[in-house]
Design a protein around this motif. Structure first.
Motif, PDB file in Angstrom:
ATOM      1  N   ALA A   8       0.836  -1.112   0.117  1.00  0.00           N
ATOM      2  CA  ALA A   8       0.016   0.054  -0.169  1.00  0.00           C
ATOM      3  C   ALA A   8       0.863   1.354  -0.147  1.00  0.00           C
ATOM      4  CB  ALA A   8      -0.888  -0.071   1.326  1.00  0.00           C
ATOM      5  N   HIS A   9       2.234   1.169   0.126  1.00  0.00           N
ATOM      6  CA  HIS A   9       2.858   2.460   0.268  1.00  0.00           C
ATOM      7  C   HIS A   9       3.060   3.123  -1.059  1.00  0.00           C
ATOM      8  CE1 HIS A   9       4.353   1.735   4.080  1.00  0.00           C
ATOM      9  NE2 HIS A   9       5.220   0.642   3.873  1.00  0.00           N
ATOM     10  N   HIS A  10       2.518   2.569  -2.290  1.00  0.00           N
ATOM     11  CA  HIS A  10       2.651   3.189  -3.416  1.00  0.00           C
ATOM     12  C   HIS A  10       1.638   4.273  -3.353  1.00  0.00           C
ATOM     13  CE1 HIS A  10      -0.667   0.354  -3.936  1.00  0.00           C
ATOM     14  NE2 HIS A  10      -0.801   0.558  -5.331  1.00  0.00           N
ATOM     15  N   LEU A  11       0.599   3.963  -2.734  1.00  0.00           N
ATOM     16  CA  LEU A  11      -0.593   4.992  -2.431  1.00  0.00           C
ATOM     17  C   LEU A  11      -0.172   6.312  -1.940  1.00  0.00           C
ATOM     18  CD1 LEU A  11      -3.282   2.366  -1.142  1.00  0.00           C
ATOM     19  CD2 LEU A  11      -3.014   3.243  -3.576  1.00  0.00           C
ATOM     20  N   ARG A  12       0.898   6.091  -0.914  1.00  0.00           N
ATOM     21  CA  ARG A  12       1.444   7.306  -0.078  1.00  0.00           C
ATOM     22  C   ARG A  12       2.069   8.098  -1.193  1.00  0.00           C
ATOM     23  NH1 ARG A  12       1.298   3.044   3.651  1.00  0.00           N
ATOM     24  NH2 ARG A  12      -0.262   3.816   5.563  1.00  0.00           N
ATOM     25  N   LEU A  13       3.010   7.327  -1.934  1.00  0.00           N
ATOM     26  CA  LEU A  13       3.990   8.031  -2.754  1.00  0.00           C
ATOM     27  C   LEU A  13       3.105   8.609  -3.791  1.00  0.00           C
ATOM     28  CD1 LEU A  13       6.838   5.366  -3.338  1.00  0.00           C
ATOM     29  CD2 LEU A  13       6.864   7.181  -1.591  1.00  0.00           C
ATOM     30  N   ALA A  14       2.254   8.077  -4.261  1.00  0.00           N
ATOM     31  CA  ALA A  14       1.422   8.814  -5.209  1.00  0.00           C
ATOM     32  C   ALA A  14       0.682  10.113  -4.675  1.00  0.00           C
ATOM     33  CB  ALA A  14       0.010   8.085  -5.667  1.00  0.00           C
ATOM     34  N   ALA A  15       0.180   9.904  -3.425  1.00  0.00           N
ATOM     35  CA  ALA A  15      -0.119  11.376  -2.745  1.00  0.00           C
ATOM     36  C   ALA A  15       0.913  12.619  -2.481  1.00  0.00           C
ATOM     37  CB  ALA A  15      -0.829  10.981  -1.488  1.00  0.00           C
ATOM     38  N   THR A  16       2.218  11.679  -2.294  1.00  0.00           N
ATOM     39  CA  THR A  16       3.343  12.603  -2.102  1.00  0.00           C
ATOM     40  C   THR A  16       3.448  13.486  -3.361  1.00  0.00           C
ATOM     41  OG1 THR A  16       4.175  11.273  -0.537  1.00  0.00           O
ATOM     42  CG2 THR A  16       5.745  12.625  -1.505  1.00  0.00           C
ATOM     43  N   VAL A  17       3.575  12.669  -4.604  1.00  0.00           N
ATOM     44  CA  VAL A  17       3.898  13.672  -5.730  1.00  0.00           C
ATOM     45  C   VAL A  17       2.889  14.552  -6.156  1.00  0.00           C
ATOM     46  CG1 VAL A  17       5.588  11.732  -6.463  1.00  0.00           C
ATOM     47  CG2 VAL A  17       3.177  11.902  -7.538  1.00  0.00           C
ATOM     48  N   GLU A  18       1.554  14.341  -5.631  1.00  0.00           N
ATOM     49  CA  GLU A  18       0.558  15.045  -6.113  1.00  0.00           C
ATOM     50  C   GLU A  18       0.626  16.370  -5.225  1.00  0.00           C
ATOM     51  OE1 GLU A  18      -2.880  16.477  -8.210  1.00  0.00           O
ATOM     52  OE2 GLU A  18      -1.173  15.215  -8.658  1.00  0.00           O
ATOM     53  N   PHE A  19       1.020  16.201  -3.840  1.00  0.00           N
ATOM     54  CA  PHE A  19       1.090  17.502  -3.035  1.00  0.00           C
ATOM     55  C   PHE A  19       2.270  18.271  -3.641  1.00  0.00           C
ATOM     56  CE2 PHE A  19      -1.071  15.534   1.120  1.00  0.00           C
ATOM     57  CZ  PHE A  19      -2.331  16.223   0.397  1.00  0.00           C
ATOM     58  N   ILE A  20       3.316  17.589  -3.906  1.00  0.00           N
ATOM     59  CA  ILE A  20       4.700  18.513  -4.117  1.00  0.00           C
ATOM     60  C   ILE A  20       4.328  19.257  -5.515  1.00  0.00           C
ATOM     61  CG2 ILE A  20       6.987  18.278  -5.121  1.00  0.00           C
ATOM     62  CD1 ILE A  20       7.285  15.771  -3.429  1.00  0.00           C
ATOM     63  N   HIS A  21       3.456  18.570  -6.327  1.00  0.00           N
ATOM     64  CA  HIS A  21       3.130  19.070  -7.649  1.00  0.00           C
ATOM     65  C   HIS A  21       2.233  20.090  -7.207  1.00  0.00           C
ATOM     66  CE1 HIS A  21       2.145  19.814 -11.711  1.00  0.00           C
ATOM     67  NE2 HIS A  21       0.840  19.276 -11.292  1.00  0.00           N
ATOM     68  N   THR A  22       1.220  20.197  -6.573  1.00  0.00           N
ATOM     69  CA  THR A  22       0.243  21.286  -6.061  1.00  0.00           C
ATOM     70  C   THR A  22       1.012  22.390  -5.510  1.00  0.00           C
ATOM     71  OG1 THR A  22      -1.658  19.621  -5.886  1.00  0.00           O
ATOM     72  CG2 THR A  22      -1.764  21.657  -4.982  1.00  0.00           C
ATOM     73  N   ALA A  23       1.822  22.073  -4.542  1.00  0.00           N
ATOM     74  CA  ALA A  23       2.647  23.031  -3.900  1.00  0.00           C
ATOM     75  C   ALA A  23       3.520  23.917  -4.899  1.00  0.00           C
ATOM     76  CB  ALA A  23       3.715  22.329  -2.801  1.00  0.00           C
ATOM     77  N   THR A  24       3.942  23.384  -5.773  1.00  0.00           N
ATOM     78  CA  THR A  24       4.908  23.964  -7.007  1.00  0.00           C
ATOM     79  C   THR A  24       3.681  24.867  -7.899  1.00  0.00           C
ATOM     80  OG1 THR A  24       4.973  22.203  -8.435  1.00  0.00           O
ATOM     81  CG2 THR A  24       6.621  22.161  -6.643  1.00  0.00           C
ATOM     82  N   LEU A  25       2.791  24.570  -8.013  1.00  0.00           N
ATOM     83  CA  LEU A  25       1.861  25.146  -8.598  1.00  0.00           C
ATOM     84  C   LEU A  25       1.547  26.386  -8.130  1.00  0.00           C
ATOM     85  CD1 LEU A  25      -0.462  22.788 -10.421  1.00  0.00           C
ATOM     86  CD2 LEU A  25       1.604  23.506 -11.363  1.00  0.00           C
ATOM     87  N   LEU A  26       0.990  26.261  -6.920  1.00  0.00           N
ATOM     88  CA  LEU A  26       0.620  27.446  -5.799  1.00  0.00           C
ATOM     89  C   LEU A  26       1.736  28.594  -5.762  1.00  0.00           C
ATOM     90  CD1 LEU A  26      -0.948  25.433  -3.010  1.00  0.00           C
ATOM     91  CD2 LEU A  26      -2.119  27.278  -4.510  1.00  0.00           C
ATOM     92  N   HIS A  27       3.167  28.103  -5.710  1.00  0.00           N
ATOM     93  CA  HIS A  27       4.152  29.040  -5.597  1.00  0.00           C
ATOM     94  C   HIS A  27       4.575  29.603  -6.932  1.00  0.00           C
ATOM     95  CE1 HIS A  27       6.105  26.994  -1.760  1.00  0.00           C
ATOM     96  NE2 HIS A  27       5.020  27.598  -1.551  1.00  0.00           N
ATOM     97  N   ASP A  28       4.327  28.781  -8.070  1.00  0.00           N
ATOM     98  CA  ASP A  28       4.591  29.483  -9.550  1.00  0.00           C
ATOM     99  C   ASP A  28       3.605  30.432  -9.831  1.00  0.00           C
ATOM    100  OD1 ASP A  28       6.729  27.404  -9.565  1.00  0.00           O
ATOM    101  OD2 ASP A  28       5.712  26.249 -11.092  1.00  0.00           O
TER     102      ASP A  28
END
Length: 333
Positions: free
Chosen positions: A73-93
């Motif tokens: 099930a850890h791939h679910l956490r990693l998938a959420a991780t990259v979505e959060f990183i991506h969303t954070a960068t969009l907010l900053h961009d």
């Protein structure tokens, strides 16, 4: 850049195969973007996370893990991780670029304010690191934390290179590798690592994500001049109006005569843009073939992504990942 959807598109077929995993990832995202004390956090986050994005980066994690035989099930956490990183960068961009539209909707900094966008982005980065740690894998933590640093480095490099006509294609590629490809390659590599895939498969997944991310960004930059605003969520010429030195312009500047260079200096470096300047810029790019040359580079990177998958064992997910690399550039024809 958004990927428009019909049932025939490879990313939609991938989403259908990963439907159960994606549902669980979406649940996890909603749980972790919550805040007991600051309700603005889920409000701002939901504005982007639930704005119709295709979850391409999370799907890359899930697909890479599944094609390597992962059953945990850890791939679910990693998938959420990259979505959060991506969303954070969009907010900053959007704050850095003073953007007013994203995915066809007003940006968070326009609806709220710059302070909210920056601070909620910081919160999402913190949540991403919490999720990484929960996997218990130092290697995964190393991959994704390096990606986060590389993304920030790429953004700073882009800031330094912005509106500087001396910017080279080499510098442009460094920026793209940082701001876009780093998260693609981290997503695919982390999926292989969490599945304990052999080293050669991990390297292949990294190479695939790196090349896919570069093709993706080059295509995005080209579509700014040749795209459909309803599909891209951007107005044609937005990068030009924002004086961004993307690959088509860098190539045009490199081939410019003295009069043309004076034009580029005025509209990009000085910022003195007038009626008809976008049309003239397009005329210059057509004259020197820079739009066609940019398309060729995007196609070459997409082909490199597909070739990288040759080291990955045969699997339905591998085939669809190859099709996705073709699709991100197919719309350029």
């Amino acid at each position: 850049m958004s990927l428009d959807s019909t049932a025939r598109k490879p990313q939609d077929r991938l989403a259908a195969l990963l439907a159960e995993d994606l549902d669980r990832v979406n649940t996890l995202i909603r749980e972790r973007m919550a805040s007991r004390h600051a309700p603005r956090i889920p409000e701002v986050t939901a504005h982007l996370v639930e704005a119709g994005g295709k979850r391409l980066r999370p799907m890359l994690v899930l697909a890479a893990a599944r094609l390597c035989g992962y059953t945990g099930a850890h791939h679910l956490r990693l998938a959420a991780t990259v979505e959060f990183i991506h969303t954070a960068t969009l907010l900053h961009d959007d704050v850095v670029d003073e953007s007013r539209q994203r995915r066809g909707r007003p940006t968070a900094n326009l609806l709220w304010d710059n302070k909210s966008s920056v601070l909620v982005g910081d919160y999402l980065f913190a949540r991403a690191f919490q999720l990484m740690v929960e996997t218990g894998s130092l290697e995964v933590l190393d991959i994704l934390s390096n990606a986060a640093a590389t993304i920030a480095e790429g953004e700073v490099l882009q800031l330094q290179a912005a509106r500087n006509l001396a910017t080279t294609e080499e510098t442009y590629l460094q920026v793209v590798r940082g701001k876009t490809a780093a998260l693609f390659s981290a997503a695919t590599e982390a999926g292989g690592v969490i599945a304990d895939a052999p080293e050669d498969v991990r390297r292949a997944l990294f190479a695939y994500g790196d090349a896919l991310g570069i093709a993706f960004q080059i295509a995005d930059d080209l579509l700014d001049f040749r795209g459909d605003a309803t599909a891209t969520g951007k107005n044609v010429g937005d990068d030009f109006r924002e004086r961004k030195l993307t690959l088509p312009i860098i190539k045009a500047v490199a081939r410019a005569d003295a009069e043309e260079r004076a034009f580029w200096t005025r509209v990009i470096e000085t910022g003195d843009q007038r009626d008809g300047d976008l049309d003239h810029a397009l005329e210059l790019m057509d004259r020197h073939g820079t739009l066609a040359a940019t398309r060729d580079e995007a196609m070459a990177w997409a082909a490199r992504a597909r070739e990288a998958l040759g080291a990955v064992p045969p699997h339905e997910f591998r085939d669809i990942l190859g099709e996705i690399s073709d699709y991100v550039v197919a719309r350029l024809s």
